[in-house]
Design a protein around this motif. Structure first.
Motif, PDB file in Angstrom:
ATOM      1  N   ILE A  20      12.065  74.901  15.363  1.00 30.86           N
ATOM      2  CA  ILE A  20      12.494  74.665  16.739  1.00 30.86           C
ATOM      3  C   ILE A  20      12.239  75.917  17.575  1.00 30.86           C
ATOM      4  N   TYR A  21      12.476  77.082  16.997  1.00 35.73           N
ATOM      5  CA  TYR A  21      12.178  78.323  17.716  1.00 35.73           C
ATOM      6  C   TYR A  21      10.665  78.442  17.967  1.00 35.73           C
ATOM      7  N   GLU A  22       9.870  78.061  16.976  1.00 33.80           N
ATOM      8  CA  GLU A  22       8.408  78.063  17.157  1.00 33.80           C
ATOM      9  C   GLU A  22       8.032  77.167  18.334  1.00 33.80           C
ATOM     10  N   LEU A  23       8.686  76.017  18.435  1.00 34.91           N
ATOM     11  CA  LEU A  23       8.434  75.107  19.552  1.00 34.91           C
ATOM     12  C   LEU A  23       8.856  75.746  20.882  1.00 34.91           C
ATOM     13  N   ALA A  24      10.010  76.393  20.904  1.00 38.34           N
ATOM     14  CA  ALA A  24      10.488  77.051  22.125  1.00 38.34           C
ATOM     15  C   ALA A  24       9.505  78.126  22.589  1.00 38.34           C
ATOM     16  N   VAL A  25       8.950  78.868  21.658  1.00 39.46           N
ATOM     17  CA  VAL A  25       7.947  79.881  21.998  1.00 39.46           C
ATOM     18  C   VAL A  25       6.702  79.202  22.544  1.00 39.46           C
TER      19      VAL A  25
END
Length: 150
Positions: A20-25
């Motif tokens: 999810i953090y990868e997606l946010a980035v």
């Protein structure tokens, strides 16, 4: 490469948060990700879950997910809302997204839901082109997104 699709389990939450953090980035908004691991776990696997997910394992490691919840439309009844679908960058273009999306379609049909809804950023051409491959997909640019954050 061995790919398997399965329902997410509590033990996947830490890895899901990484993705999810990868997606946010990718969506140029990592500062917007404020949910804690504890809240995420409780929301998906506590006494009253509000989300469900499928994960894609590649050679035993979770490398993709599709997270959804059930919403109610006064016009259409119960519908699946696809909150996020992400394949880690290293594994994009290998058909994993299609496997996950097809699993969502199957789940929505099994639950006898009236359809699936989601959002896609207007600049995310690869995602838009992915969704265009599905028969019956409708893009609607007449609605404006609204939110209040606390």
């Amino acid at each position: 490469m061995n790919i398997s699709i399965r329902k997410a389990e509590r033990k996947d939450c830490k890895r899901l948060m990484e993705l999810i953090y990868e997606l946010a980035v990718f969506e140029k908004a990592p500062q917007e990700m404020t949910v804690s691991l504890e809240h995420f776990e409780e929301s998906g696997f506590g006494q009253n879950p509000v989300w469900w997910a499928f994960v894609a394992e590649v050679d035993g490691k979770v490398e993709a997910f599709a997270l959804y919840y059930i919403r109610y439309s006064t016009w259409k009844g119960q519908r699946m809302y696809l909150e996020d679908i992400l394949v880690s960058e290293e594994f994009r273009g290998k058909g994993i997204g299609k496997l996950l999306f097809d699993k969502l379609l199957e789940e929505a049909e099994d639950r006898k839901l009236s359809g699936i809804a989601w959002q896609v950023l207007d600049w995310n051409e690869s995602a838009i082109n992915f969704y265009k491959k599905y028969k019956g997909v409708k893009f609607d640019d007449s609605w404006v997104n609204c939110a209040i954050n606390f």
